[in-house]
Design a protein around this motif. Structure first.
Motif, mmCIF file in Angstrom:
data_model
loop_
_atom_site.group_PDB
_atom_site.id
_atom_site.type_symbol
_atom_site.label_atom_id
_atom_site.label_comp_id
_atom_site.label_asym_id
_atom_site.label_seq_id
_atom_site.Cartn_x
_atom_site.Cartn_y
_atom_site.Cartn_z
ATOM 1 N N CYS A 165 3.053 2.276 1.896
ATOM 2 C CA CYS A 165 3.945 3.045 0.968
ATOM 3 C C CYS A 165 5.274 2.641 0.976
ATOM 4 O O CYS A 165 5.856 2.905 -0.165
ATOM 5 N N HIS A 166 5.645 2.327 2.053
ATOM 6 C CA HIS A 166 7.032 1.568 1.994
ATOM 7 C C HIS A 166 7.508 0.557 1.411
ATOM 8 O O HIS A 166 8.330 0.506 0.331
ATOM 9 N N PHE A 167 6.622 -0.118 1.277
ATOM 10 C CA PHE A 167 6.524 -1.567 0.480
ATOM 11 C C PHE A 167 6.609 -1.321 -0.942
ATOM 12 O O PHE A 167 7.165 -1.953 -1.754
ATOM 13 N N ILE A 168 5.716 -0.233 -1.443
ATOM 14 C CA ILE A 168 5.454 -0.052 -2.698
ATOM 15 C C ILE A 168 6.934 0.600 -3.374
ATOM 16 O O ILE A 168 7.063 0.380 -4.508
ATOM 17 N N ASP A 227 4.041 -7.784 -0.600
ATOM 18 C CA ASP A 227 3.696 -7.240 1.008
ATOM 19 C C ASP A 227 2.659 -6.116 0.969
ATOM 20 O O ASP A 227 1.934 -6.222 1.721
ATOM 21 N N ALA A 228 2.902 -5.110 -0.011
ATOM 22 C CA ALA A 228 1.743 -4.037 0.072
ATOM 23 C C ALA A 228 0.435 -4.563 -0.436
ATOM 24 O O ALA A 228 -0.638 -4.218 0.573
ATOM 25 N N TYR A 229 0.336 -5.496 -1.154
ATOM 26 C CA TYR A 229 -1.102 -5.835 -1.541
ATOM 27 C C TYR A 229 -1.621 -6.858 -0.310
ATOM 28 O O TYR A 229 -2.749 -6.671 0.265
ATOM 29 N N SER A 230 -0.861 -7.456 0.213
ATOM 30 C CA SER A 230 -1.270 -8.453 1.535
ATOM 31 C C SER A 230 -1.761 -7.267 2.676
ATOM 32 O O SER A 230 -2.576 -7.424 3.607
#
Length: 607
Positions: A153-156, A163-166
């Motif tokens: 959630c922080h990445f998004i 980074d969120a997808y990874s």
């Protein structure tokens, strides 16, 4: 050994004993110098304090640090909080419990977010999450999964979608999470967020801000239920709003972090246009989180089969709480959006979440309904909501069901039933009650049922003058046909068919049948103190002396209701009647109360 040698030996032993050393006196200057050095160490290196004192003192000191840290964070004293966190970290290096880790790393994230430059802040916080995840042992799988999702959630939120997808792919490949009930939920929510960010421009509403509540409907408590089920609350929590982003509410945010958003119902009129939609095809919910190489979900119809302009128009006009995402009117863009891989993965994993325990599946309901509606699966969305209403006693699925019924089945008899279900769970919801009042005025709802629903509202709240007025109107309409309701014909005899003349008798029931049950009797007794007490009346009259028109309306409408329930000579009624009669400025209110007093019908005699 001779006698002489025996006498000489003790003397030799005494000579070998060394004299005791005298204790060297330490000068006062040396003592002051040591104290000064210790003070410098305490200031420059706060963790040095932990080495001072006995073991019991150190334990007592450490037990106070979490409270001190939380107070400093609430006061936004970031510098002192950073120093306290340094001491706490040094003193709890061997304490890897989830509660202590959550305290320390949440505090570190807050401090970094306020003290560090904006350029490297998001990346540094992401590294803090990596360290936090590494500190959680494999035996604490639920906590590890939760922190992993918080990092996603922080990445998004900061636009780091790659980074969120990874991170979500790594989460899917981690076998430790395979049997956890929230795994499918977190994966589905992540793909939903990624899909929404990808098509945010096409989904964005142009005429309103969907992050705000559009109604005074009461707050749903299912969000707190989901949040509390994720982790245990403890004194180590340092966030006032809770560190967990609400999964169900995050599904309606347009790329922003907003928690505890109030839930609302639409005040607009019902769409009378009926839309004929194809029935959704059956699908299979896999019970396992990870499919083997031979399994495939291609057969699941996640995308829309055709572009329906009428459906898109209705979806664009739906309540912003239920569907804040406005589907594009361009057919090519619409088909591309609903056939996107993020969309399909989100639908797939959220569907699987429905097989999880109720406290988890309820969090997946709202985002899944949004995706199904946008994809054109209206029938499936309605089926999912109805099944959820049967499983849980929570207001959220019932509100979703009512909003969908308004748009797609406005003439159905089940619409009023949906409103009643909402009021039975949340009787303070004045917006839903007003919808039932509108239905009653259009002859689409019975007055007996409306009286019961208003009574539930009066039980749970202190209604507005408008509600008291409608309550009084319901009573006067109800007693219009009172004679037929209170009169019954009884047959005297055995009822057999023969030539003997039968005799009949007419009985007149003093109280209508619906008011004879125990619940109404208890209401009437309780309302004497809750709404019609002498103290409340004096307080209300005092407010009207200052020219409070709304309070005068409130008193007049309440007195009209009381005249039907307790009789025209009831103390509250007579006092308000005299007060209005002596004030010519409120002639309309006086006429209103007089009309209700003239309609003689006392339900209860509680003198």
């Amino acid at each position: 050994m001779t006698k002489l040698e025996i006498e000489e030996k003790p003397k030799i032993f005494e000579e070998d004993i060394k004299p005791k050393r005298r204790r060297r006196e330490v000068s006062s200057d040396v003592v002051l110098e040591k104290q000064y050095k210790r003070t410098l160490l305490c200031v420059s290196k706060p963790s040095y304090l932990l080495s001072l004192g006995s073991k019991s003192h150190r334990i007592e000191f450490l037990s106070e640090l979490p409270r001190i840290l939380s107070e400093l964070l609430s006061q936004r004293n970031w510098n002192d909080a950073s120093r306290v966190l340094s001491v706490l970290t040094q003193g709890t290096m061997r304490d890897c419990s989830p509660k202590m880790n959550r305290l320390k790393y949440q505090a570190q994230i807050q401090i970094v977010s306020h003290l560090k430059p904006d350029k490297r802040k998001a990346e540094e916080i992401g590294n803090i999450y990596d360290t936090w995840i590494g500190k959680i042992g494999k035996q604490h799988k639920e906590e590890r999964l939760l922190v992993w999702f918080e990092q996603i959630c922080h990445f998004i939120e900061h636009g780091m979608n790659g980074d969120a997808y990874s991170a979500v792919i790594s989460l899917m490949q981690n076998r430790d999470f395979g049997m956890l009930p929230r795994s499918n939920l977190f994966i589905g929510i992540t793909f939903f967020k990624l899909w929404r960010c990808k098509f945010l421009k096409e989904l964005q509403r142009e005429d309103e801000d969907c992050d705000e509540s559009v109604s005074n409907m009461s707050e749903s408590r299912s969000d707190n239920l989901v949040e509390n089920s994720v982790r245990d609350e403890s004194v180590y929590s340092v966030e006032s709003e809770g560190s967990v982003r609400d999964e169900s509410e995050s599904s309606v945010m347009n790329g922003k972090r907003v928690s505890h958003m109030s839930i609302s119902d639409s005040r607009s009129g019902m769409v009378m246009k009926k839309v004929k939609l194809e029935s959704s095809q059956h699908y299979t919910n896999p019970s396992q989180l990870y499919a083997t190489s031979g399994e495939s979900d291609v057969s699941v119809h996640d995308g829309a089969r055709t572009f329906d302009a009428t459906l898109v128009k209705i979806l664009g006009d739906m309540d912003p709480w239920l569907l804040p995402l406005k589907p594009p009117e361009d057919s090519d863009c619409y088909v591309k959006m609903v056939n996107d891989s993020y969309y399909k993965e989100a639908v797939r994993y959220l569907r699987r979440t429905l097989q999880s325990p109720h406290y988890v599946s309820l969090a997946a309901l709202h985002p899944l309904i949004q995706l199904l509606l946008i994809g054109g699966h209206v029938d499936e969305a309605m089926k999912v909501v109805q099944e959820m209403c049967k499983k849980v006693h929570d207001i959220k699925p019932f509100r979703i069901k009512a909003l969908m019924m308004e748009r797609f089945h406005p003439n159905s008899n089940m619409l009023a039933k949906s409103y009643e279900d909402i009021l039975r769970i949340d009787p303070t919801c004045v917006t839903t009650l007003k919808k039932l009042i509108d239905m009653w005025k259009e002859d689409g709802y019975s007055r007996e049922s409306l009286i019961e629903m208003i009574a539930l509202h009066v039980e749970a709240s202190f209604p507005d003058p408008e509600i008291w007025e409608e309550f009084a109107s319901c009573f006067i309409h109800f007693f219009d046909n009172l004679d037929e309701d209170r009169m019954s014909v009884c047959l005297n005899g055995d009822g057999e068919e023969h030539n003997q003349q039968q005799t009949y008798s007419v009985r007149y029931n003093p109280t209508p049948k619906m008011f004879t049950n125990s619940s109404w009797t208890l209401r009437a007794k309780w309302w004497l103190n809750r709404h019609f007490s002498h103290e409340m009346l004096e307080s209300e009259i005092k407010k009207t002396e200052n020219g409070d028109l709304e309070m005068m309306k409130m008193m007049s409408y309440k007195a009209a209701c009381a005249s039907h329930i307790y009789g025209r000579e009831f103390g509250y009624v007579t006092r308000v009647y005299d007060h209005l009669e002596n004030n010519s400025d409120y002639r309309d209110l006086f006429n209103f109360l007089q009309e209700h007093r003239q309609n003689w019908n006392m339900i209860y005699n509680l003198d």
